[in-house]
Design a protein around this motif. Structure first.
Motif, PDB file in Angstrom:
ATOM      1  N   VAL A  95       0.865  -1.181   0.000  1.00  0.00           N
ATOM      2  CA  VAL A  95       0.000   0.000   0.000  1.00  0.00           C
ATOM      3  C   VAL A  95       0.898   1.225   0.000  1.00  0.00           C
ATOM      4  O   VAL A  95       1.846   1.312   0.786  1.00  0.00           O
ATOM      5  CB  VAL A  95      -0.920   0.029   1.244  1.00  0.00           C
ATOM      6  CG1 VAL A  95      -1.776   1.289   1.229  1.00  0.00           C
ATOM      7  CG2 VAL A  95      -1.782  -1.217   1.315  1.00  0.00           C
ATOM      8  N   GLU A  96       0.623   2.179  -0.881  1.00  0.00           N
ATOM      9  CA  GLU A  96       1.395   3.423  -0.877  1.00  0.00           C
ATOM     10  C   GLU A  96       1.099   4.229   0.381  1.00  0.00           C
ATOM     11  O   GLU A  96       0.042   4.103   0.988  1.00  0.00           O
ATOM     12  CB  GLU A  96       1.043   4.267  -2.103  1.00  0.00           C
ATOM     13  CG  GLU A  96       1.640   3.787  -3.395  1.00  0.00           C
ATOM     14  CD  GLU A  96       1.478   4.818  -4.493  1.00  0.00           C
ATOM     15  OE1 GLU A  96       2.290   5.766  -4.555  1.00  0.00           O
ATOM     16  OE2 GLU A  96       0.531   4.671  -5.289  1.00  0.00           O
ATOM     17  N   GLY A  97       2.061   5.050   0.752  1.00  0.00           N
ATOM     18  CA  GLY A  97       1.859   5.932   1.885  1.00  0.00           C
ATOM     19  C   GLY A  97       2.800   5.621   3.033  1.00  0.00           C
ATOM     20  O   GLY A  97       3.798   4.906   2.875  1.00  0.00           O
ATOM     21  N   PRO A  98       2.499   6.150   4.214  1.00  0.00           N
ATOM     22  CA  PRO A  98       3.394   5.958   5.362  1.00  0.00           C
ATOM     23  C   PRO A  98       3.328   4.530   5.910  1.00  0.00           C
ATOM     24  O   PRO A  98       2.318   3.842   5.787  1.00  0.00           O
ATOM     25  CB  PRO A  98       2.874   6.967   6.386  1.00  0.00           C
ATOM     26  CG  PRO A  98       1.438   7.166   6.027  1.00  0.00           C
ATOM     27  CD  PRO A  98       1.357   7.026   4.542  1.00  0.00           C
ATOM     28  N   PHE A  99       4.417   4.096   6.524  1.00  0.00           N
ATOM     29  CA  PHE A  99       4.486   2.797   7.169  1.00  0.00           C
ATOM     30  C   PHE A  99       5.504   2.901   8.293  1.00  0.00           C
ATOM     31  O   PHE A  99       6.345   3.799   8.333  1.00  0.00           O
ATOM     32  CB  PHE A  99       4.929   1.707   6.183  1.00  0.00           C
ATOM     33  CG  PHE A  99       6.374   1.808   5.805  1.00  0.00           C
ATOM     34  CD1 PHE A  99       7.353   1.113   6.503  1.00  0.00           C
ATOM     35  CD2 PHE A  99       6.775   2.653   4.772  1.00  0.00           C
ATOM     36  CE1 PHE A  99       8.696   1.246   6.175  1.00  0.00           C
ATOM     37  CE2 PHE A  99       8.113   2.790   4.437  1.00  0.00           C
ATOM     38  CZ  PHE A  99       9.074   2.086   5.138  1.00  0.00           C
ATOM     39  N   GLN A 100       5.436   1.955   9.231  1.00  0.00           N
ATOM     40  CA  GLN A 100       6.474   1.862  10.255  1.00  0.00           C
ATOM     41  C   GLN A 100       6.530   0.444  10.803  1.00  0.00           C
ATOM     42  O   GLN A 100       5.519  -0.237  10.925  1.00  0.00           O
ATOM     43  CB  GLN A 100       6.264   2.871  11.375  1.00  0.00           C
ATOM     44  CG  GLN A 100       5.005   2.722  12.190  1.00  0.00           C
ATOM     45  CD  GLN A 100       4.960   3.750  13.312  1.00  0.00           C
ATOM     46  OE1 GLN A 100       5.553   4.827  13.227  1.00  0.00           O
ATOM     47  NE2 GLN A 100       4.254   3.407  14.372  1.00  0.00           N
ATOM     48  N   LEU A 101       7.767   0.010  11.099  1.00  0.00           N
ATOM     49  CA  LEU A 101       8.008  -1.347  11.574  1.00  0.00           C
ATOM     50  C   LEU A 101       8.949  -1.298  12.779  1.00  0.00           C
ATOM     51  O   LEU A 101      10.161  -1.210  12.622  1.00  0.00           O
ATOM     52  CB  LEU A 101       8.626  -2.200  10.463  1.00  0.00           C
ATOM     53  CG  LEU A 101       8.806  -3.694  10.782  1.00  0.00           C
ATOM     54  CD1 LEU A 101       7.446  -4.394  10.806  1.00  0.00           C
ATOM     55  CD2 LEU A 101       9.726  -4.359   9.768  1.00  0.00           C
ATOM     56  N   PRO A 102       8.403  -1.336  14.013  1.00  0.00           N
ATOM     57  CA  PRO A 102       9.266  -1.410  15.203  1.00  0.00           C
ATOM     58  C   PRO A 102      10.017  -2.740  15.239  1.00  0.00           C
ATOM     59  O   PRO A 102       9.437  -3.797  14.981  1.00  0.00           O
ATOM     60  CB  PRO A 102       8.278  -1.289  16.369  1.00  0.00           C
ATOM     61  CG  PRO A 102       7.049  -0.674  15.772  1.00  0.00           C
ATOM     62  CD  PRO A 102       6.988  -1.205  14.376  1.00  0.00           C
ATOM     63  N   LEU A 103      11.291  -2.681  15.596  1.00  0.00           N
ATOM     64  CA  LEU A 103      12.159  -3.847  15.566  1.00  0.00           C
ATOM     65  C   LEU A 103      13.012  -3.846  16.833  1.00  0.00           C
ATOM     66  O   LEU A 103      13.825  -2.950  17.036  1.00  0.00           O
ATOM     67  CB  LEU A 103      13.051  -3.783  14.326  1.00  0.00           C
ATOM     68  CG  LEU A 103      14.106  -4.854  14.152  1.00  0.00           C
ATOM     69  CD1 LEU A 103      13.468  -6.202  13.836  1.00  0.00           C
ATOM     70  CD2 LEU A 103      15.081  -4.454  13.051  1.00  0.00           C
ATOM     71  N   SER A 104      12.831  -4.855  17.693  1.00  0.00           N
ATOM     72  CA  SER A 104      13.575  -4.857  18.954  1.00  0.00           C
ATOM     73  C   SER A 104      14.862  -5.661  18.892  1.00  0.00           C
ATOM     74  O   SER A 104      15.793  -5.381  19.647  1.00  0.00           O
ATOM     75  CB  SER A 104      12.699  -5.368  20.104  1.00  0.00           C
ATOM     76  OG  SER A 104      12.336  -6.715  19.889  1.00  0.00           O
TER      77      SER A 104
END
Length: 601
Positions: free
Chosen positions: A427-436
């Protein structure tokens, strides 16, 4: 890293320079000990100087946020169609990872790579070696271990101090290391290349005070008592310092039970990886991403990494990624079976890419993975699932993946899959992936990687109420023999604390008698008796193959014969009745009620 070649009008095609394929730009952070500010350095869009991404805490709401100190015109708003291409961001990406480009080299490599065949057929996976290292290989137990392993057709490497003696004993075909575990400067890293499992049969030398025959006949018989003394190096040097040196030498080769942490946060400190953004700007696109540190972003309220950005298909683009700078020393993960990610998903499909070449435009060994929206979960990616990909095409002629030579890691969110396929979750647009965290892992069930031959009686010296007249000579004479059992126990503890998957074998008096007698056994460190060296060697090899032996300590008294472990009954009551070797029997752990596991010898 990907390319997508889509027919376009001449006015919409990126310039030749836009086809360059750099590694991205890097971001890192440092925490100041006297300030609450958390700084993330990224290359400036206005000059060669770095700007700061500063973490501040809202004094009114108590919330954390990251603030860019750069002009607002750098913000990308995703939309279809043509948008202005940011050449300066493209150049900084290239320059940061690679320095000034060489036009001649670029043209040459571009021609070669565009001419390379691609197809959807994956290349064969790499076959890794699994050498068993035997230390103390010319001793009574060690040489029998080597012989049994060779008969089984397993690859063996023997660590010995006397090369001539070893060649006479084993012949020309056994791979030898001439070294001494009491001398760490003799344990060169290249000696342990390809070693995945270790059987340690090194022991301090004890002999009759009156002397022995050249082949140690008096010592070896193990039945008649002779007044003993230490011959050669002290118990402290062999059983403690030697074990310490050996653990340091093999740790990277055999692996850790909990895996090897590549990226993660311990307290307020970050993993050592330096991440940078590598987006579709390299092919004329306008997508943009970054890597940030969220001080309270993980599932327990501690720090985590955050891969975030805005992805756009404008200018035929459609991917963003973060990639590490090339490691100064390649990561050797050959002891492990794959990469494990701990992350909070958003329901989208991402890619993990590993590279084994320092070149800036090269094959990436790639696997896609799906995430669960708004949930912290673990993603395991086996090395065997990685496919060689070059510019979104499977590279049939790529060399097999080599886990011993990993140069960089990359995480990607892309419209493109492989070989013309598209990402169904894109999907176009903003994204975020938290990674610990990112770590290498060993497949379960985990079997011992380090089997250590110790001794019964190591916990008995100075035990209150112990009748020494009924104890073996080593217990009675522990002090006179340089605290031999004390240092054996200290050596055991080093192994337990190392993180290496282990099993510890504690035999009673060793004899030259053949294998195949009865077993009388008991629980706890109270046993006495004797056992054949041949039997101990078989037990060591069997333990390597049993997940139930991992992390356990076993004692073997009296005439021990071939043994098997019963998986259906993990615990059982103890009997002191002699049991024939043809039955299912239980072998006890000194630290638990008992242990049963399936092993065949």
């Amino acid at each position: 890293m990907e390319y997508c070649f889509t027919p376009a009008s001449p006015s919409s095609r990126p310039s030749t320079a836009a086809l360059l394929h750099p590694q991205g730009f890097s971001s890192s952070y440092t925490r100041r000990s006297h300030s609450s500010a958390l700084h993330l350095k990224v290359p400036s869009h206005q000059s060669k100087q770095f700007i700061q991404l500063t973490h501040t805490r809202d004094q009114h709401k108590g919330a954390s946020r990251f603030v860019y100190s750069r002009p607002s015109k750098g913000t990308i708003i995703a939309k279809s169609g043509r948008q202005a291409w940011d050449f300066s961001r493209f150049f900084r990406t290239l320059y940061f990872f690679n320095g000034p480009p060489n036009p001649v080299e670029f043209i040459r490599s571009l021609i070669e790579k565009l001419a390379s065949p691609t197809a959807s057929e994956p290349s064969k996976e790499m076959k890794t070696s699994s050498i068993v290292l035997v230390t103390g290989a010319t001793g009574g137990v060690g040489r029998r271990v080597v012989d049994i392993l060779r008969k089984k057709g397993l690859p063996v490497r023997a660590l010995v101090r006397n090369k001539e003696k070893a060649r006479t004993m084993f012949g020309p075909d056994v791979d030898l290391i001439v070294a001494d575990i009491t001398k760490d400067d003799t344990l060169a890293p290249e000696y342990f290349k390809g070693v995945r499992r270790v059987i340690n049969a090194v022991s301090v030398i004890v002999g009759p005070k009156e002397g022995d025959t050249p082949d140690r006949a008096k010592y070896s018989q193990g039945i008649k008592f002779f007044e003993p003394e230490i011959k050669g190096d002290s118990p402290e040097k062999v059983e403690y310092i030697g074990i310490q040196n050996l653990i340091s030498a093999i740790k990277n080769s055999v692996g850790l039970q909990d895996g090897k942490l590549l990226f993660g946060f311990r307290g307020n400190l970050s993993g050592k990886l330096v991440w940078g953004a590598l987006d579709d700007v390299v092919m004329g696109g306008v997508s943009e991403s970054t890597f940030q540190v969220d001080p309270t972003g993980n599932e327990y309220g501690g720090p985590s990494g955050l891969f975030k950005g805005v992805v756009s298909t404008a200018n035929n683009g459609g991917f963003t990624s973060i990639r590490t700078k090339n490691f100064s020393v390649p990561e050797d993960l050959s002891a492990y079976d794959g990469i494990e990610l701990r992350l909070k998903g958003d329901g989208r499909r991402y890619k993990l890419i590993l590279r084994t070449s320092a070149d800036w435009d090269t094959v990436g060994y790639t696997a896609s993975f799906d995430t669960v929206k708004e949930q912290w979960h673990t993603i395991k990616i086996p090395f065997s699932s990685l496919r060689p990909v070059f510019r979104a095409r499977t590279a049939v002629d790529a060399p097999p993946f080599d886990p011993s030579n990993i140069i960089s890691l990359q995480l990607m969110y892309s419209k493109f899959e492989y070989d013309g396929k598209l990402n169904p979750t894109f999907v176009e647009g903003p994204f975020q992936l938290p990674l610990s965290s990112i770590r290498a892992y060993i497949n379960e069930p985990i079997t011992p990687r380090f089997v250590h031959v110790s001794s019964a009686g190591v916990t008995r010296p100075d035990r209150p109420g112990l009748d020494l007249s009924k104890q073996p000579p080593a217990v009675r004479l522990n002090k006179e023999l340089g605290f031999i059992l004390t240092y054996k126990l200290k050596g055991e503890d080093l192994i337990r604390e190392s993180g290496i998957p282990y099993a510890i074998i504690r035999p009673c008096a060793l004899t030259e008698e053949p294998a195949g007698a009865d077993l009388i056994f008991d629980q706890g460190d109270n046993i006495t008796g004797k056992i054949s060296r041949e039997e101990v060697a078989r037990i060591c090899i069997a333990a390597l193959e049993s997940p139930h032996a991992c992390g356990k300590t076993f004692e073997f008294p009296c005439f021990l014969s071939c043994f098997y472990f019963l998986p259906e009954y993990p615990f059982a009551e103890v009997s002191s009745t002699p049991i024939r070797s043809s039955f299912w029997i239980m072998v006890l752990s000194v630290y638990g009620r008992g242990l049963c596991c399936p092993i065949s010898i």
